[in-house]
Each structure stands twice: as C-alpha cells, then as structure tokens.
Enzyme design. Structure first.
Site, PDB file in Angstrom:
ATOM      1  N   ASP A 199      43.288 -43.556 146.290  1.00 29.62           N
ATOM      2  CA  ASP A 199      42.088 -43.568 145.438  1.00 29.62           C
ATOM      3  C   ASP A 199      41.700 -42.147 145.025  1.00 29.62           C
ATOM      4  OD1 ASP A 199      40.009 -44.708 144.054  1.00 29.62           O
ATOM      5  OD2 ASP A 199      38.701 -44.942 145.806  1.00 29.62           O
TER       6      ASP A 199
ATOM      7  N   ARG B 147      38.651 -39.478 139.301  1.00 29.72           N
ATOM      8  CA  ARG B 147      37.739 -38.351 139.566  1.00 29.72           C
ATOM      9  C   ARG B 147      38.480 -37.021 139.513  1.00 29.72           C
ATOM     10  NH1 ARG B 147      35.420 -40.977 144.831  1.00 29.72           N
ATOM     11  NH2 ARG B 147      37.061 -42.454 144.255  1.00 29.72           N
TER      12      ARG B 147
ATOM     13  N   HIS C  43      46.208 -40.293 136.961  1.00 32.53           N
ATOM     14  CA  HIS C  43      47.161 -41.310 137.428  1.00 32.53           C
ATOM     15  C   HIS C  43      48.592 -40.759 137.410  1.00 32.53           C
ATOM     16  CE1 HIS C  43      44.033 -44.200 137.769  1.00 32.53           C
ATOM     17  NE2 HIS C  43      43.826 -44.335 136.480  1.00 32.53           N
TER      18      HIS C  43
ATOM     19  N   SER D 282      44.824 -53.152 141.876  1.00 33.99           N
ATOM     20  CA  SER D 282      44.225 -54.320 142.529  1.00 33.99           C
ATOM     21  C   SER D 282      43.961 -55.444 141.527  1.00 33.99           C
ATOM     22  CB  SER D 282      42.905 -53.918 143.207  1.00 33.99           C
ATOM     23  OG  SER D 282      41.876 -53.791 142.238  1.00 33.99           O
TER      24      SER D 282
ATOM     25  N   GLU E 160      41.283 -56.540 140.955  1.00 33.52           N
ATOM     26  CA  GLU E 160      40.006 -56.195 140.316  1.00 33.52           C
ATOM     27  C   GLU E 160      40.158 -55.081 139.275  1.00 33.52           C
ATOM     28  OE1 GLU E 160      40.274 -56.593 143.798  1.00 33.52           O
ATOM     29  OE2 GLU E 160      39.529 -58.621 143.481  1.00 33.52           O
TER      30      GLU E 160
ATOM     31  N   LEU F  77      63.657 -46.267 154.664  1.00 34.95           N
ATOM     32  CA  LEU F  77      62.207 -46.442 154.491  1.00 34.95           C
ATOM     33  C   LEU F  77      61.957 -47.734 153.725  1.00 34.95           C
ATOM     34  CD1 LEU F  77      59.265 -45.250 154.674  1.00 34.95           C
ATOM     35  CD2 LEU F  77      59.636 -44.412 152.354  1.00 34.95           C
TER      36      LEU F  77
ATOM     37  N   ARG G 156      42.634 -44.217 153.504  1.00 34.72           N
ATOM     38  CA  ARG G 156      42.056 -44.249 152.150  1.00 34.72           C
ATOM     39  C   ARG G 156      41.642 -42.843 151.765  1.00 34.72           C
ATOM     40  NH1 ARG G 156      38.547 -48.595 148.949  1.00 34.72           N
ATOM     41  NH2 ARG G 156      38.398 -47.451 147.001  1.00 34.72           N
TER      42      ARG G 156
END
Ligand code: IPE
Ligand code: IPE
Ligand code: MG
Length: 254
Positions: A34, A38, A51, A79, A81, A145, A202
């Site tokens: 996240d 910003r 991004h 997400s 959302e 991985l 996060r």
C-alpha cells in the site's frame, strides 16, 4: 516454538542461501503493498507513476526473498474493492500487471519462481487472463520461491466462492457432509495447497487488513510499517524478518 508445518517439495537451496524454513524465520510472508498513490502525490506526480515504481519494488523483493529464507510470498496487488478507482487508474494497473508478467517471465524462470494468482479472474480482460494462465503453466515446475499475486482478490469473495465449490463437491458426491471440515474448506479456497502465511506486512501506515486473506491469516503475525510501498526495500524486509524471531507464536497453547 510450534511444530514445524509439513513442507512441500523444495529445490536444493542455492549455495550460501539461508535454508528455507529456518527456525524463527517466516516461510510464508504476505504483503499488502500500500501507498503507491501517496508516494506519487507527495511528489506532484500522477498516481500511476507510483504504481510503476511499486512494480519495480516487487521485482526486487521477489529476487531477495529466497536468500532470506522465505519460500512463499503472497502479494496483494488489486482488491475486489479497487474497481471503485478511476477508469484511468484501473486500466493503468491492469497494463502494469500484464507488462510485469511479460517482462519478468524470463527472470522468474531463471530465479526458480513459480507464479500463481488468487482472486476472481472472470472480470479481468482476456489478454491479462491469458498471460496469467500461461505464466502459471510455464513456471509450474519452479520450486525456489512460490510467488502468489492477488488480482481482483477479496477474502470475502474468495470464501463465498469456496463455499459454492464445497457445496458442489457434496452435490456431486465427491465429498460427504461429514467430511466438510476446515481442511476440506481450505482446499476449496484459491490458495488450495498453499501453507498459511506466517507473517502479514502492510506498508503505508494503515493498520487494517482490507479484505486480505481473512481465512488464511487467522493465526498470522502482523507488521505495519509507515514506509510507502515504492520505498520498501529488501533491507526493510530483512529488518522485519529479523524481528519475527522474537515473537512467541502460541496458536492457542501456553
Ligand atoms: C496500493 O497503493 C496499490 C493498490 C491498491 C492497487 P494505493 O494505490 O492504495 O496507494 P495509496 O494508499 O492511495 O497511497
Ligand atoms: C489494499 O489497499 C489493497 C491492495 C494493496 C491491493 P487499499 O488502498 O485498496 O485499501 P484501503 O482502501 O486503504 O482499505
Ligand atoms: Mg491504498
């Protein structure tokens, strides 16, 4: 210390690498990446620049994980959302995901990364879906991985889809009602076959989980860092992993 979990097959670690599953080290780290917006806004730049910078960080973190003893990495990229954002941002993000898969395919194979996706795929554009399906197949033999990326992922959506899958198995007679336990349910989730995350990180200072792995992270440890994702380096990750060793995970015991 809890009993070590049964481990899936892993390739021999690279010379000098920390043996995956080292005591006190999380073997499965999940990250809510996240703060991209910003990061860009703080510099007066469009959110998509953040991004793009975030995708660069993903490459570095993916490359760094195996030598840090992490053998499962699950990243929250988009997400259920996030469709609420502007069309420009949503389309820009989808383009970044597609380019990441196309451009990183070679490196992932060279580094032994197996890439998989969780989330509902029907809503994604066919080109991106095609790339996702293909990279899952081409990297399926890699074992250094396990990289899993959540795109159109939402924990509640996943749980509802899993419930439907489980009901369907019962209806077809593949699963008895008396066999409907948490293990059978976990096998119906998008993460079937994945161990549960040991640690969820996060970035960006928000202290919420935003619908990320609610079932799987039931006993995970959490770390919240103010660092914005485009600034989150392998050194930040190493520092968090070091602290993990001080935690006493009791899983309900004493
Ligand atoms: C995380 O960064 C990436 C996605 C959710 C796609 P954000 O885009 O949420 O960045 P902030 O939280 O607005 O800074
Ligand atoms: C969570 O971040 C989703 C991803 C990182 C992909 P958001 O920025 O969408 O979460 P909220 O809106 O702050 O809860
Ligand atoms: Mg955000």
């Amino acid at each position: 210390m809890a009993e070590p979990l049964p481990r899936p097959e892993l390739a021999a670690p690279a010379p000098g690498a920390v043996i995956p599953g080292t005591p006190g080290r999380p073997r499965h780290v999940a990250i809510i990446m996240d703060g991209n917006g910003r990061w860009a806004t703080n510099r007066g730049w469009p959110r998509l620049v953040g991004h793009r910078k975030g995708a660069e960080r993903v490459k570095q973190i993916v490359s760094a994980c195996p030598d840090m003893g992490v053998d499962w990495l699950t990243l929250y990229a988009f997400s259920t959302e996030n469709w609420k954002r502007t069309t420009e941002e949503v389309l820009g993000l989808m383009g970044i995901f597609a380019r990441y898969i196309e451009r990183e395919a070679g490196r992932m194979s060279a580094e032994g990364v197996r890439m998989r996706f969780i989330g509902e795929r029907e809503k994604l554009n066919p080109k991106l879906r095609g790339l996702m399906d293909k990279i899952e197949i081409t990297t399926s033999g890699n074992t250094r991985l396990n990289l899993t990326v959540g795109i159109n992922y939402g924990g509640r959506d996943e749980i509802v889809r899993a419930a439907v899958r489980m009901a369907e198995k019962v209806r077809r007679g593949e699963l008895g009602q008396d066999q409907c336990d948490s293990a059978a349910f976990a096998g119906c989730l998008d993460t079937a076959g994945h161990p549960d995350p040991d640690l969820v990180i996060r970035t960006s200072g928000e202290t919420r989980v935003s619908n990320f792995l609610p079932w799987q992270a039931a006993y995970a440890e959490y770390e919240f860092t103010p660092t914005l994702w485009p600034d989150f380096s392998p050194a930040h990750l190493a520092e968090i992993l070091d602290r993990f060793g001080n935690r006493d995970r009791r899983f309900g015991g004493v």
